[in-house]
Design a protein around this motif. Sequence first.
Motif, mmCIF file in Angstrom:
data_model
loop_
_atom_site.group_PDB
_atom_site.id
_atom_site.type_symbol
_atom_site.label_atom_id
_atom_site.label_comp_id
_atom_site.label_asym_id
_atom_site.label_seq_id
_atom_site.Cartn_x
_atom_site.Cartn_y
_atom_site.Cartn_z
ATOM 1 N N ASP A 54 -3.317 -1.876 -5.351
ATOM 2 C CA ASP A 54 -2.294 -1.929 -4.310
ATOM 3 C C ASP A 54 -2.610 -0.460 -3.436
ATOM 4 O O ASP A 54 -2.418 -0.542 -2.196
ATOM 5 C CB ASP A 54 -0.963 -2.138 -4.686
ATOM 6 C CG ASP A 54 -0.664 -3.444 -5.245
ATOM 7 O OD1 ASP A 54 -1.226 -4.471 -4.947
ATOM 8 O OD2 ASP A 54 0.541 -3.724 -5.894
ATOM 9 N N ALA A 55 -2.946 0.543 -3.930
ATOM 10 C CA ALA A 55 -3.038 1.693 -3.356
ATOM 11 C C ALA A 55 -4.218 1.972 -2.842
ATOM 12 O O ALA A 55 -4.391 3.236 -2.281
ATOM 13 C CB ALA A 55 -2.674 2.926 -4.402
ATOM 14 N N LEU B 128 -7.164 2.588 -4.524
ATOM 15 C CA LEU B 128 -7.776 3.357 -5.341
ATOM 16 C C LEU B 128 -8.842 2.837 -6.519
ATOM 17 O O LEU B 128 -9.478 3.561 -7.137
ATOM 18 C CB LEU B 128 -6.694 4.168 -6.252
ATOM 19 C CG LEU B 128 -5.550 4.980 -5.725
ATOM 20 C CD1 LEU B 128 -4.707 5.592 -6.428
ATOM 21 C CD2 LEU B 128 -6.394 5.779 -4.624
ATOM 22 N N LEU C 63 2.436 6.453 -7.138
ATOM 23 C CA LEU C 63 1.183 7.142 -8.005
ATOM 24 C C LEU C 63 1.359 8.694 -7.442
ATOM 25 O O LEU C 63 0.994 9.319 -8.136
ATOM 26 C CB LEU C 63 0.009 6.811 -7.410
ATOM 27 C CG LEU C 63 -0.313 5.191 -8.043
ATOM 28 C CD1 LEU C 63 -1.711 4.873 -7.369
ATOM 29 C CD2 LEU C 63 -0.453 5.145 -9.291
ATOM 30 N N ALA C 64 2.061 9.099 -6.484
ATOM 31 C CA ALA C 64 2.062 10.393 -6.055
ATOM 32 C C ALA C 64 2.986 11.309 -6.898
ATOM 33 O O ALA C 64 3.125 12.380 -6.986
ATOM 34 C CB ALA C 64 2.781 10.652 -4.674
ATOM 35 N N TYR D 183 0.681 -1.103 -0.142
ATOM 36 C CA TYR D 183 -0.121 0.035 0.054
ATOM 37 C C TYR D 183 0.914 1.229 0.052
ATOM 38 O O TYR D 183 0.709 2.093 -0.504
ATOM 39 C CB TYR D 183 -0.988 -0.117 1.213
ATOM 40 C CG TYR D 183 -1.820 1.294 1.346
ATOM 41 C CD1 TYR D 183 -2.956 1.211 0.595
ATOM 42 C CD2 TYR D 183 -1.472 2.326 2.270
ATOM 43 C CE1 TYR D 183 -3.755 2.728 0.720
ATOM 44 C CE2 TYR D 183 -2.053 3.223 2.266
ATOM 45 C CZ TYR D 183 -3.371 3.487 1.608
ATOM 46 O OH TYR D 183 -4.118 4.704 1.760
ATOM 47 N N GLN D 184 1.919 1.335 1.124
ATOM 48 C CA GLN D 184 2.612 2.455 0.899
ATOM 49 C C GLN D 184 3.410 2.791 -0.341
ATOM 50 O O GLN D 184 3.752 3.798 -0.710
ATOM 51 C CB GLN D 184 3.546 2.526 2.330
ATOM 52 C CG GLN D 184 2.881 2.584 3.471
ATOM 53 C CD GLN D 184 2.420 1.007 3.885
ATOM 54 O OE1 GLN D 184 2.425 0.147 3.311
ATOM 55 N NE2 GLN D 184 1.550 1.085 5.232
ATOM 56 N N HIS E 228 -3.350 10.208 -13.067
ATOM 57 C CA HIS E 228 -4.153 9.778 -12.054
ATOM 58 C C HIS E 228 -5.637 9.136 -12.504
ATOM 59 O O HIS E 228 -5.822 8.063 -12.300
ATOM 60 C CB HIS E 228 -4.260 10.819 -10.808
ATOM 61 C CG HIS E 228 -3.448 10.495 -9.731
ATOM 62 N ND1 HIS E 228 -3.288 9.433 -8.822
ATOM 63 C CD2 HIS E 228 -2.160 11.064 -9.308
ATOM 64 C CE1 HIS E 228 -2.375 9.426 -8.062
ATOM 65 N NE2 HIS E 228 -1.619 10.545 -8.435
ATOM 66 N N ARG F 45 1.223 3.793 -2.945
ATOM 67 C CA ARG F 45 0.900 5.379 -2.976
ATOM 68 C C ARG F 45 1.941 6.380 -3.305
ATOM 69 O O ARG F 45 1.790 7.385 -3.796
ATOM 70 C CB ARG F 45 0.439 5.510 -1.701
ATOM 71 C CG ARG F 45 -0.801 4.692 -1.050
ATOM 72 C CD ARG F 45 -2.223 5.288 -1.832
ATOM 73 N NE ARG F 45 -2.636 6.622 -1.325
ATOM 74 C CZ ARG F 45 -3.817 6.741 -1.516
ATOM 75 N NH1 ARG F 45 -4.635 6.171 -2.036
ATOM 76 N NH2 ARG F 45 -4.174 8.150 -0.992
#
Length: 217
Positions: free
Chosen positions: A213-214, A216, A154-155, A147-148, A162, A151
Amino acid sequence: MNRPLRVLIVDDDALVRAGLSMMLDGIHGITVVGEAADGDEVPAAADAHAPDVVLMDLRMPRVDGITATRRLRSRRHPPEVIVLTTFDSDENILHALRAGASGFLLKDTPPAQIVGAVRQVAAGDPILSPGVTRRLMDRAATQAGTYQRARAALATLSPREHEVVLAVAQGRTNAEIAAELFMTVATVKAHVSHILSKLDLDNRTQIALLAHDAGLA
């Protein structure tokens, strides 16, 4: 593409190779250009036949399909890979897709769906057997640290990128994304290409995995 799609079949079972070859060679717009009986034969077969799509078995005696897929997809202009197997465990699916496969089908998939999958991945759209997607994404999202990392990756994208990532994760085609986001198909393709480059990914399936994974999609 004006020429027939070129397909390479990789399976250690000669009967499976023969059956797939007979089925696909009878389809307009598709030609089977070669076969390989083990993963270690794939590089030479790919060099000799320049396939657009590879149908890849998982369990083979010397080099397994996941390793063969990873090696194949690391090439400069790699073919698309559809894993075609009898083994549908979460680990097999996840490892195959993270290795760069664009599709995952079971060997009992109806012939028409296999043909459709070949055409679909050649057009740039991933394919999974019915029922596999949700289970796979749930598994991917629960792995420690994913997850981390997702994220953070994707940032690095722009807001427009996005939006494209979310649409890809929802299974939209390029044409559907273009209509939904009011852009041309060519612009969608450019965004997808930039996203793959920025995130060091191989294909749209891996974009979808990262989005899930994120958390979203």
